[in-house]
Motif scaffolding. Structure first.
Motif, PDB file in Angstrom:
ATOM      1  N   GLN A   1       0.829  -1.203   0.000  1.00 57.03           N
ATOM      2  CA  GLN A   1       0.000   0.000   0.000  1.00 57.03           C
ATOM      3  C   GLN A   1       0.865   1.255   0.000  1.00 57.03           C
ATOM      4  O   GLN A   1       0.574   2.230  -0.699  1.00 57.03           O
ATOM      5  N   GLU A   2       1.937   1.237   0.778  1.00 56.27           N
ATOM      6  CA  GLU A   2       2.830   2.389   0.838  1.00 56.27           C
ATOM      7  C   GLU A   2       3.505   2.620  -0.516  1.00 56.27           C
ATOM      8  O   GLU A   2       3.604   3.757  -0.984  1.00 56.27           O
ATOM      9  N   VAL A   3       3.936   1.534  -1.159  1.00 53.77           N
ATOM     10  CA  VAL A   3       4.548   1.657  -2.481  1.00 53.77           C
ATOM     11  C   VAL A   3       3.534   2.199  -3.478  1.00 53.77           C
ATOM     12  O   VAL A   3       3.859   3.064  -4.299  1.00 53.77           O
ATOM     13  N   ASP A   4       2.302   1.703  -3.402  1.00 55.18           N
ATOM     14  CA  ASP A   4       1.249   2.188  -4.300  1.00 55.18           C
ATOM     15  C   ASP A   4       0.999   3.681  -4.072  1.00 55.18           C
ATOM     16  O   ASP A   4       0.876   4.450  -5.034  1.00 55.18           O
ATOM     17  N   ASN A   5       0.923   4.082  -2.796  1.00 56.83           N
ATOM     18  CA  ASN A   5       0.728   5.503  -2.490  1.00 56.83           C
ATOM     19  C   ASN A   5       1.894   6.350  -2.995  1.00 56.83           C
ATOM     20  O   ASN A   5       1.687   7.425  -3.570  1.00 56.83           O
ATOM     21  N   LEU A   6       3.116   5.870  -2.777  1.00 57.64           N
ATOM     22  CA  LEU A   6       4.288   6.597  -3.260  1.00 57.64           C
ATOM     23  C   LEU A   6       4.275   6.686  -4.791  1.00 57.64           C
ATOM     24  O   LEU A   6       4.615   7.723  -5.364  1.00 57.64           O
ATOM     25  N   TYR A   7       3.867   5.618  -5.440  1.00 49.84           N
ATOM     26  CA  TYR A   7       3.785   5.610  -6.898  1.00 49.84           C
ATOM     27  C   TYR A   7       2.770   6.638  -7.378  1.00 49.84           C
ATOM     28  O   TYR A   7       3.047   7.412  -8.296  1.00 49.84           O
ATOM     29  N   ARG A   8       1.599   6.632  -6.731  1.00 51.40           N
ATOM     30  CA  ARG A   8       0.560   7.602  -7.116  1.00 51.40           C
ATOM     31  C   ARG A   8       1.034   9.037  -6.852  1.00 51.40           C
ATOM     32  O   ARG A   8       0.800   9.936  -7.662  1.00 51.40           O
ATOM     33  N   GLU A   9       1.683   9.270  -5.717  1.00 47.11           N
ATOM     34  CA  GLU A   9       2.202  10.599  -5.403  1.00 47.11           C
ATOM     35  C   GLU A   9       3.256  11.018  -6.425  1.00 47.11           C
ATOM     36  O   GLU A   9       3.278  12.170  -6.869  1.00 47.11           O
TER      37      GLU A   9
END
Length: 155
Positions: A97-105
């Motif tokens: 989830q953190e990687v996904d959030n960082l990717y989206r950011e």
């Protein structure tokens, strides 16, 4: 000693059972032999057998205790392993989830930067176009003035 003499006395040949001193002498020998065998062999062997039986019983009880302890430890370790697996799965999910959030950011930041850069480039192009157009207009005015002057000078 008298018993021995009586036993050695000539035995008349006869019936199945002779009732002389042999019968009591044999009875005494059997009792003595039984007493000797009991005290010399059977008691020590019985004691060894009892000791061995006690050792086996004790070992069996210890083994049962150790088996129960091993089963308890196995259950505890299984529970700890289950907890560790769940924690690892939760950590993996959180990391995903953190990687996904960082990717989206990162995508949002990159898009915003691209939009800013594009807008800045558009403004610069617009400014340069306006400058070029004003220069062109001034040159057009200059050329038209020269053309008009030449036309007037020629006529």
């Amino acid at each position: 000693m008298t018993w021995l003499l009586l036993a050695e006395a000539a035995v008349p040949e006869g019936g199945l059972f002779d009732l002389d001193a042999t019968l009591p002498l044999m009875a005494v020998q059997v009792v003595l032999l039984t007493f000797l065998l009991n005290s010399l062999f059977f008691r020590p062997v019985g004691k060894v057998v009892e000791d061995r039986e006690g050792y086996i019983t004790t070992s069996l009880a210890d083994s049962k205790q150790k088996l129960e302890q091993v089963q308890r430890l196995e259950a505890e370790l299984t529970e700890q392993l289950r907890g560790a697996r769940q924690a690892a799965q939760a950590a993996i999910l959180e990391a995903e989830q953190e990687v996904d959030n960082l990717y989206r950011e990162a995508i949002a930041t990159t898009e915003a930067d691209a939009n800013r850069t594009r807008e800045k480039a558009r403004r610069e192009i617009e400014t340069q176009r306006e400058q070029a157009q004003s220069q062109l207009m001034s040159k057009v005015d200059e050329f038209s003035t020269k053309i008009i002057q030449r036309l007037l000078a020629v006529s």
